[in-house]
Design a protein around this motif. Structure first.
Motif, mmCIF file in Angstrom:
data_model
loop_
_atom_site.group_PDB
_atom_site.id
_atom_site.type_symbol
_atom_site.label_atom_id
_atom_site.label_comp_id
_atom_site.label_asym_id
_atom_site.label_seq_id
_atom_site.Cartn_x
_atom_site.Cartn_y
_atom_site.Cartn_z
ATOM 1 N N GLN A 141 0.828 -1.201 0.000
ATOM 2 C CA GLN A 141 0.000 0.000 0.000
ATOM 3 C C GLN A 141 0.865 1.254 0.000
ATOM 4 O OE1 GLN A 141 -3.176 0.166 2.852
ATOM 5 N NE2 GLN A 141 -3.560 -2.028 2.763
ATOM 6 N N ALA A 142 1.927 1.238 0.806
ATOM 7 C CA ALA A 142 2.802 2.406 0.875
ATOM 8 C C ALA A 142 3.444 2.684 -0.483
ATOM 9 C CB ALA A 142 3.880 2.193 1.934
ATOM 10 N N THR A 143 3.901 1.621 -1.152
ATOM 11 C CA THR A 143 4.512 1.785 -2.472
ATOM 12 C C THR A 143 3.514 2.360 -3.467
ATOM 13 O OG1 THR A 143 6.021 -0.062 -2.076
ATOM 14 C CG2 THR A 143 5.649 0.562 -4.361
ATOM 15 N N GLY A 144 2.283 1.852 -3.421
ATOM 16 C CA GLY A 144 1.270 2.346 -4.342
ATOM 17 C C GLY A 144 1.000 3.820 -4.166
ATOM 18 N N PHE A 145 0.894 4.251 -2.899
ATOM 19 C CA PHE A 145 0.593 5.664 -2.654
ATOM 20 C C PHE A 145 1.755 6.568 -3.039
ATOM 21 C CE2 PHE A 145 -3.400 6.775 -0.597
ATOM 22 C CZ PHE A 145 -3.973 5.529 -0.433
ATOM 23 N N VAL A 146 2.973 6.124 -2.764
ATOM 24 C CA VAL A 146 4.127 6.961 -3.086
ATOM 25 C C VAL A 146 4.390 6.981 -4.587
ATOM 26 C CG1 VAL A 146 6.631 7.190 -2.808
ATOM 27 C CG2 VAL A 146 5.197 6.693 -0.818
ATOM 28 N N GLU A 147 4.395 5.801 -5.206
ATOM 29 C CA GLU A 147 4.781 5.734 -6.611
ATOM 30 C C GLU A 147 3.666 6.197 -7.555
ATOM 31 O OE1 GLU A 147 6.672 2.194 -7.850
ATOM 32 O OE2 GLU A 147 8.323 2.424 -6.431
ATOM 33 N N HIS A 148 2.440 6.312 -7.061
ATOM 34 C CA HIS A 148 1.392 6.823 -7.949
ATOM 35 C C HIS A 148 1.653 8.283 -8.301
ATOM 36 C CE1 HIS A 148 -0.720 9.444 -5.106
ATOM 37 N NE2 HIS A 148 -1.544 9.764 -6.084
ATOM 38 N N LEU A 149 2.537 8.933 -7.537
ATOM 39 C CA LEU A 149 2.876 10.329 -7.838
ATOM 40 C C LEU A 149 3.609 10.447 -9.174
ATOM 41 C CD1 LEU A 149 4.060 11.456 -4.286
ATOM 42 C CD2 LEU A 149 1.876 11.952 -5.400
ATOM 43 N N LYS A 150 4.151 9.315 -9.678
ATOM 44 C CA LYS A 150 4.831 9.344 -10.982
ATOM 45 C C LYS A 150 3.835 9.350 -12.138
ATOM 46 C CE LYS A 150 7.176 5.591 -10.111
ATOM 47 N NZ LYS A 150 8.128 4.462 -10.236
ATOM 48 N N LEU A 151 2.591 8.982 -11.870
ATOM 49 C CA LEU A 151 1.583 8.930 -12.925
ATOM 50 C C LEU A 151 1.132 10.342 -13.295
ATOM 51 C CD1 LEU A 151 -0.541 5.948 -11.570
ATOM 52 C CD2 LEU A 151 1.258 5.892 -13.326
ATOM 53 N N PRO A 152 0.540 10.501 -14.487
ATOM 54 C CA PRO A 152 0.125 11.848 -14.926
ATOM 55 C C PRO A 152 -0.887 12.491 -13.967
ATOM 56 C CG PRO A 152 0.110 10.316 -16.769
ATOM 57 C CD PRO A 152 0.322 9.496 -15.538
ATOM 58 N N HIS A 153 -0.591 13.726 -13.573
ATOM 59 C CA HIS A 153 -1.504 14.534 -12.772
ATOM 60 C C HIS A 153 -1.658 15.904 -13.434
ATOM 61 C CE1 HIS A 153 -0.515 11.451 -9.789
ATOM 62 N NE2 HIS A 153 -1.558 11.857 -9.090
#
Length: 369
Positions: free
Chosen positions: A324-336
């Protein structure tokens, strides 16, 4: 729009190809080598991936190019595809034939200290080349002497809290892999979450309790590593059948308790209390950290004030899961892009307002002069 989508797909395909090329390396190694030579790493992936299968854990590590969290994610994803045939009986670690068994509380204990395979006594000097040493036959001989738990010895004179209270019941704990987490949790559910938790996070929390951020004064009562038999409860047969053996690490941490009124209002005598850790494979650091955090999270049972992060159940459990921690942190690399444009418009407007206020204040100050 259609061209942009197709272009994105092509770029992603190229990224996958580059990743595969980088992972191939000059010399291809097999998952069997990873399984046999990186056993501690494989154990961590199995524990945090909630699936005991050294072969699959080794394959996941190879596919993830050594990224532990990516390997854990791969293993958990695969786990969700497996059928469930039933449940196994609780493993009996009381008679765990220890490949390694140590205690920091008694030097001469029944069954003796079994040092086993450990880094504890190495010199931490980097070797130029690893060699396979000659191991004396006596070093691999299993001693059949009984090895009672240290906590059982202390329990004879009631110097440690009972393993099971008089009013103890054994309800089936929730399955955290299939049901949402609900706070407050039972101790069984907390232990389930801690077993799956990130080793580094639990290590830091356990360390914090030793530095005073938690009401604990721990002693490593016993650490055991060994293989234990697993029994499957087959309803159609009416009895349990053995289905195999797994390697586990168990830690019983002994902690001080000065006595007093507990959460139920009952008066408790001064005695030691327990912290517990059990994980797949060889994972002593994880089991010890888990047992330290387990004891810290039991503060309500002993009417202790919660003043530290390690005593906050929701904080610990919500942040221990590395997937879960990885998902929340690394989702910041996705387009925003849209979100950022909204923020950008707001910041520009606020910046203009600031400049206008500053200019007006400077003009008023100049007029007053």
């Amino acid at each position: 729009m259609y061209v942009a989508v197709k272009g994105g797909e092509k770029a992603i395909a190229n990224a996958h190809a580059l990743l595969a090329k980088r992972g191939a390396g000059e010399t291809r190694i097999g998952y069997g080598q990873v399984r046999d030579q990186l056993g501690v790493l494989v154990s961590r992936v199995m524990a945090e991936g909630s699936l005991y299968d050294p072969d699959l854990a080794a394959k996941a590590l190879l596919q993830a190019q050594g990224d532990v969290l990516e390997a854990v994610t791969l293993l958990r994803s695969y786990r969700t595809t497996l059928p469930r045939f039933g449940t196994t009986a609780a493993i009996d670690t009381a008679g765990l034939p220890a490949q390694r068994r140590i205690s920091a509380t008694f030097k001469d204990l029944p069954g003796g200290q079994q040092l086993g395979a450990t880094f504890d006594y190495t010199h931490r000097l980097l070797a130029d080349e690893l060699e396979t040493p000659d191991i004396p036959a006596a070093a691999t001989t299993q001693d059949d002497a009984p090895m009672p738990r240290i906590t059982d010895l202390l329990g004879v004179d009631a110097l440690i809290e009972p393993e099971r209270p008089d009013d103890w019941t054994d309800p089936d704990p929730a399955d955290l892999t299939r049901e949402p987490t609900v706070f407050p949790m039972s101790r069984a559910e907390r232990l389930q979450a801690l077993t799956r938790g990130d080793e580094g996070f639990l290590l830091s929390l356990g360390y914090s309790t030793q530095r005073g951020f938690g009401r604990t004064h721990p002693f490593a009562g016993e650490v055991r590593v060994g293989e234990v038999e697993v029994f499957f409860d087959a309803p159609e047969l009416g009895f349990e059948v053995p289905i195999g053996r797994i390697e586990v690490t168990e830690c019983q941490m002994v902690n001080q308790f000065v006595g007093g009124t507990d959460a139920t209002g009952a008066e408790r005598p001064p005695q030691f209390t327990r912290g517990y850790g059990l994980v797949f494979g060889r994972a002593e650091r994880k089991a010890m950290s888990m047992s330290l955090v387990d004891r810290a999270l039991r503060h309500e049972e002993f009417a202790e004030r919660a003043v530290s992060p390690a005593q906050d159940e929701e904080f610990v459990i919500s942040h221990a899961d590395n997937v879960q921690a990885t998902g929340f942190v690394e989702h910041l690399k996705l387009p925003h892009y849209v979100d950022f444009q909204g923020e950008l418009v707001l910041i520009r407007q606020l910046h203009r307002d600031f400049q206008e206020r500053t200019a007006a204040a400077q003009a008023e100050e100049a007029a007053n002069v």
